[in-house]
Design an enzyme around this catalytic site. Structure first.
Site, PDB file in Angstrom:
ATOM      1  CE  LYS A   1     -14.782 -18.579   4.036  1.00 36.28           C
ATOM      2  NZ  LYS A   1     -14.625 -19.833   3.152  1.00 36.28           N
TER       3      LYS A   1
ATOM      4  CG  ASN B   1     -23.961 -21.604   2.744  1.00 38.61           C
ATOM      5  OD1 ASN B   1     -24.656 -21.271   3.073  1.00 38.61           O
ATOM      6  ND2 ASN B   1     -22.786 -21.994   3.352  1.00 38.61           N
TER       7      ASN B   1
ATOM      8  CE1 TYR C   1     -17.103 -15.634   1.477  1.00 39.02           C
ATOM      9  CE2 TYR C   1     -18.130 -17.231   2.743  1.00 39.02           C
ATOM     10  CZ  TYR C   1     -17.260 -17.292   2.233  1.00 39.02           C
ATOM     11  OH  TYR C   1     -16.955 -17.825   1.630  1.00 39.02           O
TER      12      TYR C   1
END
Length: 562
Positions: free
Chosen positions: A172, A415, A101
């Site tokens: 996810k 992010n 991720y």
């Protein structure tokens, strides 16, 4: 009998089994299974355990030096043997989380079409808007219980990635399984392909999406409505998680559907829940309460405002009036502090704007009040960054905050790592180790004056897997604000720093299964209390959580007659 001990009966044999990721065991098929399923000669002679397979896979993984190559390698395992993939990830969760991720998934999204190898999930394109039911019926997953859906318009801090955004739902859902114990057979990633406004993609001959400008307005609204209705017809009990929709669509979609379907927006609500949980833990560590904090945000988009509203709700729960709570939250965007006389405020920003009458006595009062001016005048004890603007939490700003706050709470949450507002190293050095820090991306420990500080990653993966597990275990039909608040409090209860006075702000990822189960129990209890799930005792709910918690172990296979 546990599911993994109960044999699974399969109606097919031969190479088809080796091509089915959910049931493929590779070299772990037993002698008996190799005979029954016509696999003799298709596999090497040695029969391995899953741990032996995982050891070989990890050895291969460590030969890659590039994070994107590691990501691609892991995705290849996922697409050939999902049980092995999750055993490998669970064995090395701290090391591999940033690979499967954030931040590596961002690079994978940017290169999605160039690196495309094998289908996973569903792509529902606007030209097929009248055939959505047919497309859903084509899914290889029949018992879908959790869906993550994106339209690819606001992928992390990278903007419009078109169908490349599919990397986010895939990633996810990998975390739903590896952190929350949701069986991969129950998960489905979906991308709504409504075009792209990214000129680089439109001009790229390798781009695999619908080569068209993004649709909007009524066309977009009607398309999403058709999708939601079709999903509800196909899987009426599925939890739908909205992921990385643009600000202009994220909040309206959430408001439209949150009371119709079992759904939530992770960027808005999941981010808010994990941030509030981290703040509650930080407040416990500092021996104070959230309602006693003055909170400043840099970034007033849907994510920032979602966090702010969750903080306001928690402050109210601790005894403040709504007016008192909102007066303690200061939202700053690129134009400065949000003020109630600004004509360009978006609907979800209006309640969070400061009243001009309350701040007109500030030094340097103007229409555009900078972050530094807010810090000097409001004297915040909490500073949260969701701006995507790297380095904006300057030494001057942090030292100004520290001058009036002995233990400043600073969360640079943007992010990927390249977008972070300040690094933990700088924050801790500027405050002589006194700052309580959590970040959105992973960072190495920081040493200040011979003391080592573990950096908590305020990552949604601490929250949404537990929410999903709780919804699944309780059979909840909605995801309410109270369920989300319960998840925040449950996360704070797992904080090593708050519990023991030392260690990181959030528990290590090695304990994520324990954390997810704790959150699931809290979420399930509230769902039952609110009537969103059928009544049951705490003991039955705990048992349901255990029964629904999937582990990466091979099942025995038996062949049906055919």
């Amino acid at each position: 009998m546990d599911d993994h001990k109960r044999p699974l009966y399969l109606p097919f044999a031969g190479p088809a089994i080796l091509e089915a990721p959910l049931i493929n065991k590779g070299s772990a098929f037993t002698d008996e299974e190799r005979v029954f399923f016509n696999l003799e000669g298709l596999l090497p002679h040695v029969i391995e355990t899953i741990e032996e397979q995982a050891s070989r896979a990890y050895d291969q993984y460590t030969n890659f030096t590039n994070d994107l190559d590691k990501h691609i390698y892991l995705r290849n395992i996922q697409d050939t043997n999902e049980t092995l993939y999750y055993r490998l990830v669970q064995n090395h969760i701290t090391e591999m989380m940033p690979i499967i991720y954030t931040p590596t998934v961002g690079m994978a999204c940017e290169r999605f079409s160039k690196n495309y190898r094998r289908n996973r999930g569903l792509f529902i394109s606007y030209p097929n808007k009248d055939r959505i039911d047919d497309l859903l019926n084509n899914s290889t997953r029949q018992k879908v219980k959790i869906i993550v859906v994106t339209d690819g318009e606001r992928i992390l801090g990278l903007g419009d990635q078109g169908i490349g955004g599919m990397g986010i739902p895939i990633g996810k859902l990998s975390l739903y399984t590896s952190c929350g114990g949701i069986s991969p057979a129950y998960t489905l990633p979906i991308t709504l392909d409504v075009g792209t406004d990214n000129p680089n993609l439109l001009e790229d001959p390798m781009y695999m999406g619908w080569r068209h400008q993004r649709i909007g307005g009524e066309e977009y609204t009607e398309f999403v409505e058709a999708f939601m209705q079709a999903v509800h017809r196909r899987w009426p009990d599925a939890l739908i998680q909205f992921e990385d929709f643009a600000q202009k669509n994220a909040m309206p979609l959430l408001e439209r559907y949150k009371d119709q379907y079992c759904c939530f927006n992770d960027d808005v609500q999941g981010t808010a829940a994990v941030t509030v949980g981290s703040l509650l833990a930080a407040c416990k560590a500092a021996k104070t309460k959230l309602s006693e904090q003055r909170v400043t945000f840099l970034g007033a988009g849907s994510a920032g405002c979602g966090i702010a509203e969750a903080i306001v709700a928690q402050m109210i729960a601790e005894g403040l009036s709504e007016e008192q709570a909102r007066a303690q939250v200061f939202m700053v965007d690129r134009w400065g502090l949000l003020q109630d006389n600004m004509p360009t405020l978006l609907p979800f920003q209006q309640k969070l704007a400061q009243k001009c009458d309350d701040i007109e006595g500030w030094d340097n009062f103007s229409e555009n009040i900078s972050l530094l001016d807010v810090v000097n005048n409001a004297k915040p004890t909490v500073l949260i960054g969701v701006s995507g603007a790297p380095g904006v939490f300057s030494e001057e700003i942090i030292k100004a905050m520290h001058s009036h706050c002995p233990r400043p709470i600073v969360f640079p949450l943007s992010n990927p790592t390249s977008r972070v507002e300040a690094t933990p190293k700088d924050l801790l050095h500027w405050t002589k180790g006194q700052a309580l820090v959590a970040t959105g991306s992973p960072f190495e420990p920081v040493v200040v004056e011979d003391e080592t500080f573990e950096i908590a990653q305020c990552n949604n993966s601490y929250i949404f897997p537990g929410i999903g597990l709780g919804v699944l275990a309780a059979g909840a039909k909605r995801v309410s604000n109270e369920m989300l608040m319960a998840s925040s409090r449950a996360l704070a209860e797992c904080s090593p720093l708050a519990l023991d006075g030392e260690g990181p702000l959030l528990p290590p990822l090695e304990e994520i299964h324990k954390v997810s189960k704790h959150i699931a129990l809290a979420v399930g209890k509230v769902a039952i209390e609110q009537g969103h799930a059928l009544p049951c005792t705490d003991e039955l709910l705990e048992q349901s959580i255990e029964d629904n918690f999937w582990t990466a172990e091979y099942r025995r296979y038996k062949r049906t007659s055919f």
